[in-house]
Design an enzyme around this catalytic site. Structure first.
Site, mmCIF file in Angstrom:
data_model
loop_
_atom_site.group_PDB
_atom_site.id
_atom_site.type_symbol
_atom_site.label_atom_id
_atom_site.label_comp_id
_atom_site.label_asym_id
_atom_site.label_seq_id
_atom_site.Cartn_x
_atom_site.Cartn_y
_atom_site.Cartn_z
ATOM 1 N N ALA A 82 3.200 1.543 2.880
ATOM 2 C CA ALA A 82 4.380 0.681 2.713
ATOM 3 C C ALA A 82 5.428 1.380 1.857
ATOM 4 O O ALA A 82 6.624 1.350 2.161
ATOM 5 C CB ALA A 82 3.981 -0.653 2.079
ATOM 6 N N ARG A 140 12.729 -4.969 6.205
ATOM 7 C CA ARG A 140 13.236 -4.688 4.857
ATOM 8 C C ARG A 140 14.753 -4.786 4.781
ATOM 9 O O ARG A 140 15.331 -4.785 3.726
ATOM 10 C CB ARG A 140 12.756 -3.314 4.378
ATOM 11 C CG ARG A 140 13.097 -3.017 2.920
ATOM 12 C CD ARG A 140 12.130 -2.044 2.334
ATOM 13 N NE ARG A 140 12.541 -1.510 1.048
ATOM 14 C CZ ARG A 140 13.149 -0.335 0.873
ATOM 15 N NH1 ARG A 140 13.460 0.417 1.913
ATOM 16 N NH2 ARG A 140 13.447 0.082 -0.334
ATOM 17 N N CYS A 178 0.838 -1.198 0.000
ATOM 18 C CA CYS A 178 0.000 0.000 0.000
ATOM 19 C C CYS A 178 0.876 1.252 0.000
ATOM 20 O O CYS A 178 2.096 1.179 0.075
ATOM 21 C CB CYS A 178 -0.904 -0.003 1.225
ATOM 22 S SG CYS A 178 0.042 0.107 2.765
ATOM 23 N N HIS A 206 5.645 5.979 -2.758
ATOM 24 C CA HIS A 206 6.966 6.510 -3.132
ATOM 25 C C HIS A 206 6.826 7.980 -3.524
ATOM 26 O O HIS A 206 7.590 8.826 -3.090
ATOM 27 C CB HIS A 206 7.554 5.771 -4.345
ATOM 28 C CG HIS A 206 7.709 4.293 -4.166
ATOM 29 N ND1 HIS A 206 7.578 3.404 -5.201
ATOM 30 C CD2 HIS A 206 7.988 3.543 -3.067
ATOM 31 C CE1 HIS A 206 7.774 2.176 -4.756
ATOM 32 N NE2 HIS A 206 8.017 2.232 -3.466
HETATM 33 FE FE1 ICE Z 1 12.921 0.161 -5.932
HETATM 34 MO MO1 ICE Z 1 10.499 -5.030 -2.096
HETATM 35 FE FE2 ICE Z 1 13.427 -1.251 -3.917
HETATM 36 FE FE3 ICE Z 1 12.340 -2.296 -5.926
HETATM 37 FE FE4 ICE Z 1 11.070 -0.679 -4.463
HETATM 38 FE FE5 ICE Z 1 10.159 -2.544 -3.093
HETATM 39 FE FE6 ICE Z 1 12.446 -3.230 -2.415
HETATM 40 FE FE7 ICE Z 1 11.425 -4.175 -4.533
HETATM 41 C C1 ICE Z 1 11.867 -2.357 -4.022
HETATM 42 S S1 ICE Z 1 12.573 0.724 -3.843
HETATM 43 S S2 ICE Z 1 10.799 -3.026 -1.056
HETATM 44 S S3 ICE Z 1 14.367 -1.532 -5.819
HETATM 45 S S4 ICE Z 1 9.158 -0.709 -3.376
HETATM 46 S S5 ICE Z 1 12.606 -5.250 -3.058
HETATM 47 S S6 ICE Z 1 11.061 -0.697 -6.625
HETATM 48 S S7 ICE Z 1 9.314 -4.391 -3.961
HETATM 49 S S8 ICE Z 1 11.955 -4.294 -6.724
#
Ligand code: ICE
Length: 477
Positions: A64, A95, A61, A194
């Site tokens: 998050a 995380r 969400c 974000h």
């Molecule tokens: Fe960017 Mo889990 Fe990071 Fe990506 Fe983002 Fe999330 Fe992490 Fe995953 C993330 S900031 S928390 S690299 S929200 S692993 S987009 S989903 S692929």
């Protein structure tokens, strides 16, 4: 042949969608495709759209995205999860965004602060309680350089005015108190979180720090959250190239780094999805240029190092080549060990907004093939960027449902699945090797030259574990 593979995979898509009622089928078909003829237009994937109610999504969400992803890793700020205790509790310390510093003194990352809403707060409003909690937190942790207030759903539903509380407390405490209106129900995934978190940085911090001069080699890293130490591995390469990393957003980050994000010669962005907003803002408002890069696996690192060095002078370019020479010899040894053990192994991925494309090169460096990949919350431009990184015949799925992913894996039979905690045990129970590609499964870093040997070892450990010989999926018996 590629053609047969493509046809087979297209047929798989039809078979899997067959179960759905007509309307859902029509909707979901737009989100799934097979890359063909090396073209983007023919394989456009619908994305960043509302999940069909009733289908099991893995998305998070807005809260998050704002709290867990962008704000949480800022280490010298106390982050208040404002609302009922559950959201804070379930987003607490999982995380793996690492941070240096004295815990409780200049590093508050391991803590959870919450206003712990009760029924009476919903009925009478939570502003007074928020004020009290902010004062209490600052009294307990007088070194905190700021306080962020991250709204959970009920705060928006009852219409509390956290902005006015934040304004009052900023004045009273002489400290940035930053309201982040990231109620979980906003938007359709963590992606809007974000954006909201980026906007809060823009409105409350950027340009408001102690001024400093910009050195000729000063750079910032944007969109590296230091998962398992990733940002430290990225920083090491840039520093060995002769660059001066003055800011990291937001892994192991400080308020001052956010305030001075524009005071660099160049911003280098790893996670485009979560922070392109601020990179653009700094360019438009302060003229700070930015560049995308990828530090997963030696092939992508080489491309990125040369691209970055080309933005500077001969001194940096020379050092960049020295870095490549030094580390590529080391990486070659890693590849010699692991490639024979992993050659030809097929991988299916499903992660958030960046990694489904960014890690492909690292698998290919090990001789592995990504046969399916997809994002929880990517936008159109992310899918466009993806196409250059994958081969024809790759199955692509956007906001894939639990049922679809399980069936795709069942039919495509990869040797490894890389996804998250919600998927992990489903596939391990199917007798399939699995790695968590959000948290690196308590391992990492995976970025940079420090990360690649660990990545290679982990993938080998998962795939070639003797455990798999002793278990069989229930239906395979
Ligand atoms: Fe960017 Mo889990 Fe990071 Fe990506 Fe983002 Fe999330 Fe992490 Fe995953 C993330 S900031 S928390 S690299 S929200 S692993 S987009 S989903 S692929």
């Amino acid at each position: 042949s590629v053609l047969e593979t493509t046809d087979f995979r297209k047929q798989v898509v039809e078979e899997v969608l067959e179960l759905y009622p007509e309307k859902a089928k029509k909707n979901r078909r737009k989100h799934i495709t097979v890359k063909e003829n090396n073209e983007c237009s023919s394989c456009a994937v619908k994305s960043n759209a509302k999940t069909v109610p009733g289908l099991m999504t893995a998305r998070g969400c807005a809260y998050a995205g704002a709290k867990g992803v962008v704000w949480g890793p800022v280490k010298d700020v106390t982050h208040i999860s404002h609302g009922p205790v559950g959201c804070g509790f379930y987003s607490w310390a999982n995380r793996r965004n690492l941070a240096e510093g004295e815990i409780g003194v200049d590093n508050f990352v391991p803590f959870l602060f919450t206003t712990d809403f009760q029924e009476s707060d919903i009925i009478y409003g939570g502003d007074k309680k928020l004020e009290k909690v902010i004062e209490e937190v600052v009294e307990l942790f007088p070194n905190t350089k700021g306080v962020s207030v991250l709204s959970e759903c009920p705060v928006g539903l009852i219409g509390d005015d956290i902005e006015s509380v934040a304004r009052r407390m900023t004045e009273k405490l002489k400290l940035p108190v930053i309201p982040v209106r990231c109620e979980g129900f906003r938007g359709i995934s963590q992606s809007l979180g974000h954006h909201i978190a980026n906007d809060a940085i823009r409105d409350h911090l950027i340009g408001k720090g102690p001024k400093r001069d910009v050195g000729p080699y000063d750079v910032g890293i944007i969109g590296d959250y230091n998962i398992g130490g990733d940002a430290w591995a990225s920083k090491k390469i840039l520093e060995e190239m002769g660059l001066n990393v003055v800011n990291i957003w937001t892994g192991d980050s400080t308020v001052e780094m956010l305030q001075n994000g524009h005071l660099v010669k160049l911003n280098l962005i790893h996670c485009y999805r979560s922070m392109n907003y601020m990179a653009r803002h700094m360019e438009e408002t302060y003229g700070t240029p930015w560049l995308e890069f990828n530090f997963f696996g030696p092939t992508k690192i080489r491309e990125s190092v040369l691209k970055i060095a080309a933005m500077f002078d001969d001194v940096i370019m020379e050092k960049a080549h020295a870095v490549l020479e030094k580390y590529e010899a080391e990486m070659q040894k890693v590849i010699e060990i692991y490639r024979p053990r992993l050659e030809g192994k097929k991988v299916m991925l499903y992660v958030g907004g960046l990694r489904p494309r960014h890690v492909v090169g690292a698998y290919e460096d090990l001789g592995m093939e990504v046969i399916g990949t997809g994002y929880e919350f990517a936008h159109g431009e992310d899918y466009d960027k993806t196409m250059a990184n994958i081969k024809d015949g790759t199955l692509i799925y956007d906001d894939v449902t639990a049922y679809e992913l399980e069936e795709f894996v069942n039919k495509l039979k990869p040797d490894l699945v890389g996804s998250g905690i919600k998927e992990k045990y489903v596939f391990e129970k199917m007798g399939l090797p699995f790695r968590q590609m959000h948290s690196w499964d308590y391992s990492g870093p995976y970025h940079g030259y420090q990360g690649f040997p660990i990545f290679a070892r982990d993938m080998d450990m998962a795939i070639n574990s003797p455990t798999w010989k002793s278990i069989k999926a229930p239906w395979a018996k």
